[in-house]
Design a protein around this motif. Sequence first.
Motif, PDB file in Angstrom:
ATOM      1  N   VAL A  99      -9.232   7.903  -1.614  1.00 44.68           N
ATOM      2  CA  VAL A  99      -7.566   7.758  -2.184  1.00 44.68           C
ATOM      3  C   VAL A  99      -7.461   8.596  -3.380  1.00 44.68           C
ATOM      4  O   VAL A  99      -8.203   8.483  -4.226  1.00 44.68           O
ATOM      5  N   LYS A 100      -6.546   9.457  -3.241  1.00 46.37           N
ATOM      6  CA  LYS A 100      -5.975  10.178  -4.518  1.00 46.37           C
ATOM      7  C   LYS A 100      -4.736  10.053  -4.671  1.00 46.37           C
ATOM      8  O   LYS A 100      -3.784  10.174  -3.953  1.00 46.37           O
ATOM      9  N   ASN A 101      -4.409   9.180  -5.867  1.00 44.12           N
ATOM     10  CA  ASN A 101      -3.365   8.732  -6.252  1.00 44.12           C
ATOM     11  C   ASN A 101      -2.423   9.837  -6.987  1.00 44.12           C
ATOM     12  O   ASN A 101      -2.763  10.550  -7.751  1.00 44.12           O
ATOM     13  N   VAL A 102      -0.843   9.918  -6.640  1.00 42.76           N
ATOM     14  CA  VAL A 102      -0.246  10.810  -7.420  1.00 42.76           C
ATOM     15  C   VAL A 102       1.267  10.310  -7.736  1.00 42.76           C
ATOM     16  O   VAL A 102       1.455   9.295  -6.990  1.00 42.76           O
ATOM     17  N   ILE A 103       1.773  10.551  -8.866  1.00 45.49           N
ATOM     18  CA  ILE A 103       2.833   9.882  -9.194  1.00 45.49           C
ATOM     19  C   ILE A 103       4.135  10.992  -9.211  1.00 45.49           C
ATOM     20  O   ILE A 103       3.904  11.996  -9.350  1.00 45.49           O
ATOM     21  N   VAL A 104       4.956  10.227  -8.636  1.00 37.88           N
ATOM     22  CA  VAL A 104       6.573  10.756  -8.466  1.00 37.88           C
ATOM     23  C   VAL A 104       7.626   9.924  -8.988  1.00 37.88           C
ATOM     24  O   VAL A 104       7.366   8.924  -9.155  1.00 37.88           O
ATOM     25  N   CYS A 105       8.660  10.640  -9.358  1.00 36.34           N
ATOM     26  CA  CYS A 105       9.837   9.888  -9.483  1.00 36.34           C
ATOM     27  C   CYS A 105      10.931  10.523  -8.517  1.00 36.34           C
ATOM     28  O   CYS A 105      11.635  11.609  -8.818  1.00 36.34           O
ATOM     29  N   SER A 106      11.075  10.183  -7.234  1.00 34.29           N
ATOM     30  CA  SER A 106      12.025  10.716  -6.117  1.00 34.29           C
ATOM     31  C   SER A 106      13.477  10.670  -6.559  1.00 34.29           C
ATOM     32  O   SER A 106      14.283  11.509  -6.277  1.00 34.29           O
ATOM     33  N   VAL A 153      -3.789  10.943   0.368  1.00 37.39           N
ATOM     34  CA  VAL A 153      -3.024  11.129  -0.730  1.00 37.39           C
ATOM     35  C   VAL A 153      -2.015  10.090  -0.680  1.00 37.39           C
ATOM     36  O   VAL A 153      -1.336  10.025   0.533  1.00 37.39           O
ATOM     37  N   LYS A 154      -2.165   9.366  -1.622  1.00 38.79           N
ATOM     38  CA  LYS A 154      -1.382   8.256  -1.792  1.00 38.79           C
ATOM     39  C   LYS A 154      -0.063   8.513  -2.976  1.00 38.79           C
ATOM     40  O   LYS A 154      -0.535   8.486  -4.061  1.00 38.79           O
ATOM     41  N   VAL A 155       1.329   8.504  -2.594  1.00 35.56           N
ATOM     42  CA  VAL A 155       2.232   8.966  -3.579  1.00 35.56           C
ATOM     43  C   VAL A 155       3.000   7.604  -3.955  1.00 35.56           C
ATOM     44  O   VAL A 155       3.350   6.712  -3.241  1.00 35.56           O
ATOM     45  N   TRP A 156       3.005   7.307  -5.194  1.00 29.97           N
ATOM     46  CA  TRP A 156       3.699   6.330  -6.072  1.00 29.97           C
ATOM     47  C   TRP A 156       5.074   6.636  -6.426  1.00 29.97           C
ATOM     48  O   TRP A 156       4.945   7.541  -7.495  1.00 29.97           O
ATOM     49  N   ASP A 157       6.054   6.120  -6.126  1.00 34.81           N
ATOM     50  CA  ASP A 157       7.324   6.322  -6.496  1.00 34.81           C
ATOM     51  C   ASP A 157       7.553   5.495  -7.760  1.00 34.81           C
ATOM     52  O   ASP A 157       7.957   4.158  -7.644  1.00 34.81           O
ATOM     53  N   THR A 158       7.802   6.015  -8.849  1.00 34.85           N
ATOM     54  CA  THR A 158       8.238   5.340 -10.360  1.00 34.85           C
ATOM     55  C   THR A 158       9.555   4.830  -9.981  1.00 34.85           C
ATOM     56  O   THR A 158      10.446   5.149  -9.408  1.00 34.85           O
ATOM     57  N   THR A 159       9.571   3.428 -10.552  1.00 32.83           N
ATOM     58  CA  THR A 159      10.945   2.645 -10.598  1.00 32.83           C
ATOM     59  C   THR A 159      11.415   2.247 -11.831  1.00 32.83           C
ATOM     60  O   THR A 159      10.598   2.413 -12.942  1.00 32.83           O
ATOM     61  N   ALA A 160      12.394   1.546 -11.888  1.00 37.60           N
ATOM     62  CA  ALA A 160      12.846   0.936 -13.225  1.00 37.60           C
ATOM     63  C   ALA A 160      12.064  -0.158 -13.693  1.00 37.60           C
ATOM     64  O   ALA A 160      12.114  -0.377 -14.748  1.00 37.60           O
ATOM     65  N   GLU A 161      11.386  -0.765 -12.834  1.00 37.69           N
ATOM     66  CA  GLU A 161      10.477  -1.687 -13.200  1.00 37.69           C
ATOM     67  C   GLU A 161       8.862  -1.501 -13.495  1.00 37.69           C
ATOM     68  O   GLU A 161       8.208  -2.134 -14.011  1.00 37.69           O
ATOM     69  N   THR A 162       8.584  -0.096 -12.992  1.00 39.49           N
ATOM     70  CA  THR A 162       7.104   0.092 -12.991  1.00 39.49           C
ATOM     71  C   THR A 162       6.760   1.707 -13.387  1.00 39.49           C
ATOM     72  O   THR A 162       7.536   2.480 -12.816  1.00 39.49           O
ATOM     73  N   ARG A 163       6.064   1.802 -14.194  1.00 39.86           N
ATOM     74  CA  ARG A 163       5.485   3.042 -14.778  1.00 39.86           C
ATOM     75  C   ARG A 163       3.929   3.248 -14.482  1.00 39.86           C
ATOM     76  O   ARG A 163       3.079   2.353 -14.507  1.00 39.86           O
ATOM     77  N   TYR A 164       3.429   4.527 -13.839  1.00 38.08           N
ATOM     78  CA  TYR A 164       2.427   4.427 -13.466  1.00 38.08           C
ATOM     79  C   TYR A 164       1.279   5.406 -14.406  1.00 38.08           C
ATOM     80  O   TYR A 164       1.766   6.176 -15.119  1.00 38.08           O
ATOM     81  N   LEU A 165       0.109   5.310 -14.456  1.00 38.55           N
ATOM     82  CA  LEU A 165      -1.095   5.840 -14.882  1.00 38.55           C
ATOM     83  C   LEU A 165      -2.153   6.323 -13.926  1.00 38.55           C
ATOM     84  O   LEU A 165      -2.490   5.214 -13.323  1.00 38.55           O
ATOM     85  N   VAL A 166      -2.423   7.329 -13.527  1.00 34.60           N
ATOM     86  CA  VAL A 166      -3.680   7.753 -12.717  1.00 34.60           C
ATOM     87  C   VAL A 166      -4.894   7.538 -13.631  1.00 34.60           C
ATOM     88  O   VAL A 166      -5.141   8.205 -14.541  1.00 34.60           O
ATOM     89  N   LEU A 167      -5.800   7.039 -12.852  1.00 33.74           N
ATOM     90  CA  LEU A 167      -7.336   6.649 -13.523  1.00 33.74           C
ATOM     91  C   LEU A 167      -7.960   7.567 -12.619  1.00 33.74           C
ATOM     92  O   LEU A 167      -8.563   6.994 -11.401  1.00 33.74           O
ATOM     93  N   PRO A 168      -8.437   8.753 -12.961  1.00 29.87           N
ATOM     94  CA  PRO A 168      -9.313   9.561 -11.821  1.00 29.87           C
ATOM     95  C   PRO A 168     -10.771   9.243 -11.910  1.00 29.87           C
ATOM     96  O   PRO A 168     -11.232   8.328 -12.735  1.00 29.87           O
TER      97      PRO A 168
END
Length: 203
Positions: A99-106, A153-168
Amino acid sequence: MKDQTPSQSQGSSPGERAWALFNVLKGKNLIPEGYIETLTDMFANKFDPANGAKLVARAWVDPEFKKRLLTNGTAACEEYGYTGPQGEYIVALEDTAEVKNVIVCSLCSCTNWPVLGLPPEWYKGFEFRARLVREGRTVLKELGTDLPSGTMVKVWDTTAETRYLVLPQRPEGTENLTQEQLEKLITKDVLIGVALPTSTPAR
């Protein structure tokens, strides 16, 4: 008819409107002394991807810290003092061979400011935000990250409740590097997930 100045005929700029609003609020004593200076220092000096690099490098060399980071990202970041706006609810996403995680805010451009710094311009772009959700692998390849066919590829959509950090994943051949040297392998793009860490520290 009297001649108009450029600002009168064309409208004021966003900067001029912001200062006008500031002066009105300041005149009403609604802005505390030093508030603007504190914010400026925070954005310019304290919100930095080097903070995220420290967390990742620590997780690579310290299994107990890695466990804390993955279990409660907010608390682990607080150990370093990385808190503040956009950093109230932090979740660390661990990359694996599968799994490769990626952050976005759609919807806009939210991200984890205290740990990643302010979002880059391309992160804010509508095309990137829309395409990453639909065709993540293709977008990563266009950005120079060509993943094995078996990696999802797993895309994580940032929300008002959650902020992400990828640990490679820690790169192979870095076993003899110090924690400080490992930090130099990690960029903002790596923390967002669109790039992979190198195996050679940046000079």
